[in-house]
Scaffold this active site. Sequence first.
Site, short mmCIF file in Angstrom:
data_model
loop_
_atom_site.label_atom_id
_atom_site.label_comp_id
_atom_site.label_asym_id
_atom_site.label_seq_id
_atom_site.Cartn_x
_atom_site.Cartn_y
_atom_site.Cartn_z
CG ASP A 89 -2.37 5.59 7.31
OD1 ASP A 89 -0.89 5.46 7.51
OD2 ASP A 89 -2.60 5.67 6.21
CG HIS A 121 -0.64 4.54 4.09
ND1 HIS A 121 -1.10 3.61 4.90
CD2 HIS A 121 0.00 3.60 2.85
CE1 HIS A 121 -0.73 2.83 5.18
NE2 HIS A 121 -0.13 2.00 3.76
CB SER A 150 -0.91 0.12 1.19
OG SER A 150 -0.35 0.17 2.34
#
Length: 428
Positions: free
Chosen positions: A396, A399, A152
């Site tokens: 998160d 990312h 990802s």
Amino acid sequence: MAIDRESAASPNLHGRNHIRTPTHVFPDGRTLAVMLTAVLFILLLSTYQYHPETFYNYPMRTHISAQEAKIGHEDEVCNLSNGTWVRDFRGPIYTNITCPTMPDTKNCGRYGKQMDYVHWKWVPYGCDMVRFEPQLFLNIVRGKTLAFAADSVGRNQMESLLCLLSQVETPNKVYSDTQDKFVTWHFRSHNFTLMALWTKFLVEASEIEVNGTVAAMHEIHLDKLDARLAANLHKINILVISSSRWFFMQNYLYEGGKLIGCIYCSEDNITNFDVVTAIQRAFRTALNNLTNNQESELQLTIVRTTTPVHFENGTWNTGGSCERTEPVGKGEAMIGTVDWAIRDAQVEEVKRVQKGSIHNGRMDIEIVDVTNAMSMRPDAHPGIHWVRKWTKGYNDCTHWCLPGPIDMWNELLLSVLKKYGKDLQNHH
């Protein structure tokens, strides 16, 4: 994971201050006028908040590491991976309004995250300013297929590239599987195809089920290339590969169909492997297969190095967060020793293939080394503002926001493509 902090001082971006002494005195009338003008100028400046990093005074080159990239003239050598972040009030090339493909999970501005992180620019030492040029990128890859084979975080880079290129042409989504893991975009005007090939490890792997339920464990075959990646090599010209995060869990390692060890399992009679060794073996298998595949249309393979996560005050599921709003200096770079070891292992594997490719000549290989640069960006993560119903309440810090520092990865990617531009176009 512990956070290591270097003790080196931050580089001086501004050079020495030079004080100029007047060589003559104006006549009386002019002296008064000049003094009044100076006072007015000072008053005007006092109303403006001065940012010393705003104006670019390029840092002098310090040293060239083993990972070098040639850009511009043949005799000009520039190290793109070693530099610093400076203020840039021009802002990003795109916004969450001008990029139609931006996913909600990376659209930090939409959910109220402080947006100052977009006003920083990566400046490599001894190099010209690197800024992404969408039209130039599309001109170089015209008629080609570029794929990201990655997890990802690699998908995050592709999302950044889509936003950058969409400022020239809006792409069409021509394929997606049911989970949106394997996706293909097409830029019709430039006959350019961009693909995302989902792979956690680059090599073949399967999830382990316990009592009929999928567990957070995998069986990883370190000697077999990911089957779906292998099946697509006949139509890919440029490939960007990356992987690291999924190795940091309980995984069982196989070679030749036999169990050879595990990561984080602590089981009797099973050899315990460290993460770095497993990643290095996976990259070696991947690069060997890519180099020797006879049916491949690959002209250029690029390895993007690992990037650190920036959870503070806990891990992703124990209250860890990433609330910083500015980069840190090199002396405060936030990265664990394991991340550096992974980066070094990835660079070592690229060098090994580069030496062998002198006698092969079928596929060029390069590296986009972003580890150092991203170790200084504990800001610009989606944090609590990402939108995932099944992970509500978690941050998160892995990312990156769009726009954000991840756009720099594609600036370095463009620099590599410029180096091989003529070769890419002359090969059919």
